[in-house]
Design a protein around this motif. Structure first.
Motif, PDB file in Angstrom:
ATOM      1  N   GLU A 318       0.825  -1.200   0.000  1.00  0.00           N
ATOM      2  CA  GLU A 318       0.000   0.000   0.000  1.00  0.00           C
ATOM      3  C   GLU A 318       0.864   1.257   0.000  1.00  0.00           C
ATOM      4  O   GLU A 318       1.835   1.370   0.752  1.00  0.00           O
ATOM      5  N   LYS A 319       0.531   2.213  -0.849  1.00  0.00           N
ATOM      6  CA  LYS A 319       1.281   3.452  -0.921  1.00  0.00           C
ATOM      7  C   LYS A 319       0.832   4.414   0.179  1.00  0.00           C
ATOM      8  O   LYS A 319      -0.358   4.589   0.406  1.00  0.00           O
ATOM      9  N   LEU A 320       1.840   5.022   0.820  1.00  0.00           N
ATOM     10  CA  LEU A 320       1.578   5.983   1.867  1.00  0.00           C
ATOM     11  C   LEU A 320       2.149   7.344   1.471  1.00  0.00           C
ATOM     12  O   LEU A 320       3.004   7.445   0.595  1.00  0.00           O
ATOM     13  N   CYS A 321       1.692   8.369   2.150  1.00  0.00           N
ATOM     14  CA  CYS A 321       2.155   9.720   1.856  1.00  0.00           C
ATOM     15  C   CYS A 321       2.154  10.523   3.155  1.00  0.00           C
ATOM     16  O   CYS A 321       1.304  10.328   4.026  1.00  0.00           O
ATOM     17  N   LEU A 322       3.123  11.427   3.297  1.00  0.00           N
ATOM     18  CA  LEU A 322       3.213  12.266   4.491  1.00  0.00           C
ATOM     19  C   LEU A 322       2.879  13.710   4.117  1.00  0.00           C
ATOM     20  O   LEU A 322       3.251  14.183   3.041  1.00  0.00           O
ATOM     21  N   ARG A 323       2.188  14.399   5.031  1.00  0.00           N
ATOM     22  CA  ARG A 323       1.800  15.785   4.767  1.00  0.00           C
ATOM     23  C   ARG A 323       2.181  16.678   5.946  1.00  0.00           C
ATOM     24  O   ARG A 323       1.981  16.323   7.105  1.00  0.00           O
ATOM     25  N   LEU A 324       2.757  17.840   5.624  1.00  0.00           N
ATOM     26  CA  LEU A 324       2.998  18.897   6.608  1.00  0.00           C
ATOM     27  C   LEU A 324       2.125  20.095   6.250  1.00  0.00           C
ATOM     28  O   LEU A 324       2.064  20.490   5.079  1.00  0.00           O
ATOM     29  N   THR A 325       1.465  20.667   7.255  1.00  0.00           N
ATOM     30  CA  THR A 325       0.650  21.852   7.053  1.00  0.00           C
ATOM     31  C   THR A 325       1.150  22.960   7.964  1.00  0.00           C
ATOM     32  O   THR A 325       1.284  22.746   9.175  1.00  0.00           O
ATOM     33  N   GLY A 371       0.788  14.556   9.244  1.00  0.00           N
ATOM     34  CA  GLY A 371      -0.133  13.435   9.077  1.00  0.00           C
ATOM     35  C   GLY A 371       0.393  12.411   8.080  1.00  0.00           C
ATOM     36  O   GLY A 371       1.229  12.728   7.228  1.00  0.00           O
ATOM     37  N   LEU A 372      -0.070  11.185   8.217  1.00  0.00           N
ATOM     38  CA  LEU A 372       0.218  10.118   7.259  1.00  0.00           C
ATOM     39  C   LEU A 372      -1.078   9.736   6.552  1.00  0.00           C
ATOM     40  O   LEU A 372      -2.138   9.640   7.193  1.00  0.00           O
ATOM     41  N   TYR A 373      -0.988   9.509   5.244  1.00  0.00           N
ATOM     42  CA  TYR A 373      -2.169   9.289   4.423  1.00  0.00           C
ATOM     43  C   TYR A 373      -1.963   8.068   3.526  1.00  0.00           C
ATOM     44  O   TYR A 373      -0.843   7.730   3.150  1.00  0.00           O
ATOM     45  N   ARG A 374      -3.080   7.438   3.172  1.00  0.00           N
ATOM     46  CA  ARG A 374      -3.071   6.361   2.185  1.00  0.00           C
ATOM     47  C   ARG A 374      -3.379   6.952   0.824  1.00  0.00           C
ATOM     48  O   ARG A 374      -4.230   7.834   0.699  1.00  0.00           O
ATOM     49  N   VAL A 375      -2.652   6.493  -0.204  1.00  0.00           N
ATOM     50  CA  VAL A 375      -2.844   6.998  -1.560  1.00  0.00           C
ATOM     51  C   VAL A 375      -3.443   5.878  -2.418  1.00  0.00           C
ATOM     52  O   VAL A 375      -2.853   4.783  -2.528  1.00  0.00           O
ATOM     53  N   ASP A 376      -4.603   6.134  -3.028  1.00  0.00           N
ATOM     54  CA  ASP A 376      -5.225   5.087  -3.849  1.00  0.00           C
ATOM     55  C   ASP A 376      -4.734   5.151  -5.293  1.00  0.00           C
ATOM     56  O   ASP A 376      -3.875   5.974  -5.641  1.00  0.00           O
ATOM     57  N   GLU A 377      -5.308   4.314  -6.146  1.00  0.00           N
ATOM     58  CA  GLU A 377      -4.854   4.209  -7.527  1.00  0.00           C
ATOM     59  C   GLU A 377      -5.059   5.499  -8.315  1.00  0.00           C
ATOM     60  O   GLU A 377      -4.356   5.760  -9.311  1.00  0.00           O
ATOM     61  N   LEU A 378      -6.025   6.325  -7.918  1.00  0.00           N
ATOM     62  CA  LEU A 378      -6.309   7.574  -8.618  1.00  0.00           C
ATOM     63  C   LEU A 378      -5.524   8.748  -8.040  1.00  0.00           C
ATOM     64  O   LEU A 378      -5.687   9.896  -8.475  1.00  0.00           O
ATOM     65  N   GLY A 379      -4.660   8.484  -7.050  1.00  0.00           N
ATOM     66  CA  GLY A 379      -3.864   9.546  -6.458  1.00  0.00           C
ATOM     67  C   GLY A 379      -4.577  10.317  -5.371  1.00  0.00           C
ATOM     68  O   GLY A 379      -4.081  11.358  -4.913  1.00  0.00           O
ATOM     69  N   ARG A 380      -5.734   9.827  -4.928  1.00  0.00           N
ATOM     70  CA  ARG A 380      -6.466  10.502  -3.855  1.00  0.00           C
ATOM     71  C   ARG A 380      -5.861  10.139  -2.504  1.00  0.00           C
ATOM     72  O   ARG A 380      -5.343   9.037  -2.315  1.00  0.00           O
ATOM     73  N   HIS A 381      -5.953  11.084  -1.545  1.00  0.00           N
ATOM     74  CA  HIS A 381      -5.362  10.894  -0.220  1.00  0.00           C
ATOM     75  C   HIS A 381      -6.458  10.638   0.813  1.00  0.00           C
ATOM     76  O   HIS A 381      -7.453  11.367   0.868  1.00  0.00           O
TER      77      HIS A 381
END
Length: 418
Positions: A318-325, A371-381
């Motif tokens: 599963e692809k993960l992504c990190l975000r800073l705000t 935060g840590l997020y899951r990225v789906d096949e369409l690139g949505r977080h």
């Protein structure tokens, strides 16, 4: 060339020693109680609960060998972390206390603004305090009369000038105190960070006045501050103190770099996230480390380097992504940064290192959410876990940058054509 310049202040081998807890009572009665208890082998009734009594009587060197020469007309900034000796040095120069060792030679009269209300009598009015301060500096009544209108006008508190200062707010205290220090006849201005109490417009007004006093009137200015923007705007020379010693003396920008990057015998900023993360969706963020910083202060040319420790119990593919705000002090969202998607190879505890350029920031103090997020096949977080205001940092602004006027983000330069 320096030999031809007039010396305003010469400091030679100055040291200042204090004995911890030996004399600290607020009254003579408290001191006698403490001494009597000590002689009888009993607990000091004036020691605060939880205080480390084992350190009472130990020596502490607030300054430990200072050698500095300051020339007339210079605008000198003094910076350093808390406890570096900045305020102690200013108190020695203002003759509030004396050095334990060394010599201080001063040419000219000193006006100082070290703490709110210093040099004021609370029962006297603002006008009466102006005359009292002028008399202390050796000015005649006619000399004070000639400057009185300028002082009152600059202080912006004309309608309260005949009110006892005990009724003044902290901002009114500072306005009057600075006006008195700036306009009465003195060759040297000594300012601690007390100006931070004033509003933004008055701070700018004070900085402009100090610059004018040095450039046109030949006054020497010593200014202590933790705000690097004001140091840049005012000073043409900067001294960095650490543990009672001078570690740098020279160019302002280089001094700021030394201050922010010098190893202050501290560990990198380490933030415990475990109590803030609910641990839902199979991801728990445990710890965040600013890997190359002992204080969270940056300049736009630096990288924000972070190491996140997280327990990830998700599918290995599963692809993960990190975000800073980044949010302002008023909680307005300023900017968001997404990492490129990555795959957690094996479930378990992971250390994730990443770096973010800060070159687009104009400056300011920010709260940073992570935060840590899951990225789906369409690139949505999709949110797995998120911590609001995980930590705070400061980005020191450019020399002429004003967040109220220019904002927080420095956009790229644009071309102009006709």
């Amino acid at each position: 060339m320096d030999e031809q310049r007039e010396i305003a202040i010469r400091i030679k081998g100055v040291k200042k020693r204090y004995r911890l807890g030996v004399i600290g009572g607020t009254t003579l009665r408290a001191e006698l109680q403490s001494r009597w208890a000590k002689r009888r082998g009993r607990e000091d009734p004036n020691i605060r609960i939880g205080a480390d009594v084992s350190r009472v009587g130990q020596e502490f060197w607030a300054l430990n060998g200072i050698d500095v020469t300051i020339f007339a007309g210079e605008r000198v900034g003094i910076i350093g972390c808390n406890g570096a000796g900045k305020s102690t040095l200013l108190k020695l120069l203002s003759r509030i206390t004396a050095p334990t060792e060394g010599e201080i030679d001063i040419t000219g009269r000193i006006s100082s603004l070290l703490e709110i209300g210093t040099g004021f009598h609370r029962e006297l009015t603002g006008r009466e305090n102006i005359y009292m301060n002028g008399a202390i500096l050796g000015m005649s009544r006619s000399e004070i009369d000639s400057k009185l209108d300028k002082i009152i006008e600059f202080s912006e508190i004309a309608e309260f000038i005949d009110t006892p200062v005990k009724r003044y707010s902290s901002g009114m205290y500072v306005k009057l105190a600075f006006a008195v220090a700036a306009f009465l006849d003195s060759e040297i201005l000594v300012m601690d960070e007390v100006l931070a109490v004033g509003d933004m417009a008055f701070q700018r007004k004070c900085l402009d006045k100090m610059r004018e006093a040095a450039d046109t009137e030949g006054k020497t200015v010593l200014y202590v501050s933790h705000n690097m923007d004001t140091i840049r705007r005012l000073c043409d020379r900067c001294i960095v103190l650490n543990q009672g010693r001078v570690i740098y003396d020279g160019d302002v920008e280089q001094a700021i770099s030394v201050y922010m990057n010098y190893n202050l015998d501290g560990d990198p900023v380490d933030i415990d996230l475990s109590g803030k993360d609910a641990g839902k969706n199979g991801v728990i963020m445990e710890r965040l480390v600013l890997t190359d910083k002992v204080t969270p202060v940056y300049v736009p040319e630096e990288l924000l380097r972070l190491r996140l420790t997280a327990v990830i119990d998700r599918k290995a593919t599963e692809k993960l992504c990190l975000r800073l705000t980044f949010r302002s002090q008023s909680d307005a969202a300023i900017a968001t940064s997404w990492s490129k998607p990555f795959v957690s190879s094996e479930p378990g505890r992971r250390e994730l290192d990443f770096a973010l350029p800060l070159s687009d920031f104009g400056g300011g103090k920010f709260y940073v959410s992570i935060g840590l997020y899951r990225v789906d096949e369409l690139g949505r977080h999709f949110t797995l876990t998120h911590i609001t205001r995980a930590f705070e940092l400061e980005i020191q602004s450019l020399p002429v940058w004003d967040t109220n006027t220019h904002g927080y983000i420095a956009l790229p330069d644009t071309e102009v054509w006709s």
